[in-house]
Design an enzyme around this catalytic site. Structure first.
Site, short mmCIF file in Angstrom:
data_model
loop_
_atom_site.label_atom_id
_atom_site.label_comp_id
_atom_site.label_asym_id
_atom_site.label_seq_id
_atom_site.Cartn_x
_atom_site.Cartn_y
_atom_site.Cartn_z
N HIS A 1 0.82 -1.22 0.00
CA HIS A 1 0.00 0.00 0.00
C HIS A 1 0.85 1.26 0.00
O HIS A 1 0.33 2.38 0.06
CB HIS A 1 -0.91 -0.02 1.24
CG HIS A 1 -2.05 0.93 1.19
ND1 HIS A 1 -2.11 2.08 1.96
CD2 HIS A 1 -3.20 0.92 0.46
CE1 HIS A 1 -3.25 2.71 1.73
NE2 HIS A 1 -3.92 2.04 0.82
N LYS B 1 3.24 4.47 -0.96
CA LYS B 1 3.29 5.49 -2.00
C LYS B 1 4.63 6.21 -1.84
O LYS B 1 4.81 7.05 -0.95
CB LYS B 1 2.14 6.49 -1.83
CG LYS B 1 0.73 5.86 -1.88
CD LYS B 1 0.23 5.49 -0.52
CE LYS B 1 -1.24 5.12 -0.48
NZ LYS B 1 -1.63 3.98 -1.27
N ASP C 1 17.40 9.98 -7.51
CA ASP C 1 18.86 10.14 -7.41
C ASP C 1 19.40 9.82 -6.02
O ASP C 1 20.44 10.35 -5.62
CB ASP C 1 19.27 11.57 -7.79
CG ASP C 1 18.96 11.92 -9.23
OD1 ASP C 1 18.85 11.00 -10.05
OD2 ASP C 1 18.83 13.12 -9.53
#
Length: 438
Positions: free
Chosen positions: A150, A152, A157
């Site tokens: 779940h 996000k 870099d």
């Protein structure tokens, strides 16, 4: 970037020598770094923000020099392509095209997602894979037993990152209310976040998870007892200030303490703080105020059959209010998909002295048809007088015990004031309703 990679190697060396002692080289670091709050405000809401999720993501992706790592539940950035432009589908197209463009200019792009399903197909990531972008899927149920990835998460870099509530979904940029933290030019903290991404990336090839020991390669650099000390600027890169905010940050570098927490326990590598532990510490350490915004709140499981009682957070909130006279305010989402088991618990909490609970209701969009699974406050954060907690999980047992999620935990007065002002803005907005309304 060579310097950044060398710095990360130095940090890892010190941590592996003694993971309970953070290297002196990490103190007062990230001198040129920034920390910002990014929000998605559903189209049509009379609320403004300093930095939109769309603009934050575009800035991160288009300025990538070497690598982009994306960890998300699913990808539907192009899902609004066939809709009237008024719905905001272009925002998702922008992000998708930026990922493709980054790959075309030689940026190493990696995507890890939850195992695709009929409800969450991998049409878009298949397209990206055909272009040569690396894509992996985690069969979460096989590894953990239930739940999903779940998270996000965006890492750029190995020095900049986003952690928050927004899915890789066009509607999360245009039709759903979201909130997350954007770190830029801070390899100290992002090195630790990269370790969590690497767990996901490698777990996609696992047939079983390590039992109690992920090994030294995944040891946390920081935790709730050894936080990163960072010199950061939270001036929002001189974006327009939110006229509704009481405090936007001073615009000067300040010291921050910060750590990353993870769920579920199966992904807690050595010295890593569990997400539920970070959340409980924040509640238990509050002396004056606890303000919570989350889509789903229930002291139970949400996805079991039958669901079972799990009062850990609920008891802590009641104890804070009753034993310590902490003022608790909770802003919980009500929408077309609110579980029928949720209201009873909120009505009960609202009866406790020092606890106030309100619904946040996003009105229907001005144009029909209405788009399913939109028009909701999907943000997941808590702010006390001492700290900020910004996560990816709803507040039920499932999210902390079997679901993959992250939280950034931040200790800095100006940042806490900034997040508090966002909560106050929403609490006093016309989009809140008394708990008795539902």
């Amino acid at each position: 970037m060579i310097i950044n990679r060398l710095f990360i190697i130095i940090v890892l060396f010190f941590v592996n020598v003694n993971s309970k002692i953070i290297s002196e080289s990490t103190l007062n670091s990230c001198q040129g770094g920034t920390i910002q709050i990014a929000e998605s405000i559903p189209l049509g809401l009379d609320i403004s923000t300093n930095l939109s999720t769309h603009d934050a993501w575009m800035d991160l992706i288009t300025n990538a020099q070497e690598s982009i790592d994306l960890g998300f539940f699913y990808f539907t950035l192009l899902g609004g392509s066939d809709l009237d432009p008024v719905y905001g589908g272009q925002l998702g197209i922008d992000i998708f095209n930026a990922i493709v463009e980054a790959h075309s200019r030689g940026i190493n792009v990696r995507i890890v997602q939850n195992e695709p399903s009929e409800s969450f197909p991998d049409t878009e990531t298949q397209t990206l894979a055909k272009l040569g972008i690396q894509v992996r899927s985690i069969d979460w149920v096989s590894l953990v037993g239930s739940g999903v990835l779940h998270t996000k998460l965006i890492i750029i870099d190995e020095s900049s990152a986003y952690v928050g509530s927004a899915n890789a979904d066009w509607s999360s940029l245009a039709q759903v209310k979201e909130l997350g933290i954007v770190l830029k030019n801070c390899p100290t903290m992002v090195a630790d976040t990269e370790i969590a991404f690497q767990q996901y990336w490698n777990a996609a090839d696992f047939t079983s998870l390590p039992i109690n020991d992920w090994g030294s390669n995944y040891q946390a650099l920081f935790n709730n007892t050894n936080m990163a000390s960072l010199s950061l600027n939270n001036n929002n890169n001189n974006n327009n200030k939110n006229k509704n905010n009481d405090n936007d940050g001073s615009g000067t570098n300040q010291m921050y303490e910060m750590f990353l927490a993870v769920s579920p326990p199966q992904f807690q590598s050595t010295y890593r703080t569990g997400d539920i532990d970070a959340l409980m510490d924040a509640i238990n350490n509050a002396d004056q105020s606890i303000c919570i915004t989350v889509m789903d709140y229930t002291p139970t499981t949400l996805y079991n059959d039958p669901n079972t009682y799990w009062p850990l957070i609920d008891n802590a909130l009641r104890a804070a209010a009753f034993n310590r006279n902490v003022q608790v305010r909770m802003l919980i989402s009500h929408w077309n998909y609110t579980s029928p088991i949720i209201p009873q618990w909120l009505h009960s909490l609202n009866q406790v002295d020092n606890i106030q609970v309100r619904w946040f209701v996003v009105p229907d969009f001005s144009t029909n048809p209405q788009i399913p699974y939109t028009r909701v406050n999907h943000a997941k954060f808590m702010v006390t007088e001492k700290q900020s907690y910004v996560g990816t999980s709803n507040w039920s047992q499932d999210y902390f015990t079997v679901t993959g999620g992250l939280s950034y935990n931040v200790f800095n007065n100006d940042f806490t004031n900034q997040l508090q002002s966002i909560f106050n803005r929403d609490w006093n907005s016309p989009y809140t309703q008394p708990i008795q309304n539902f």
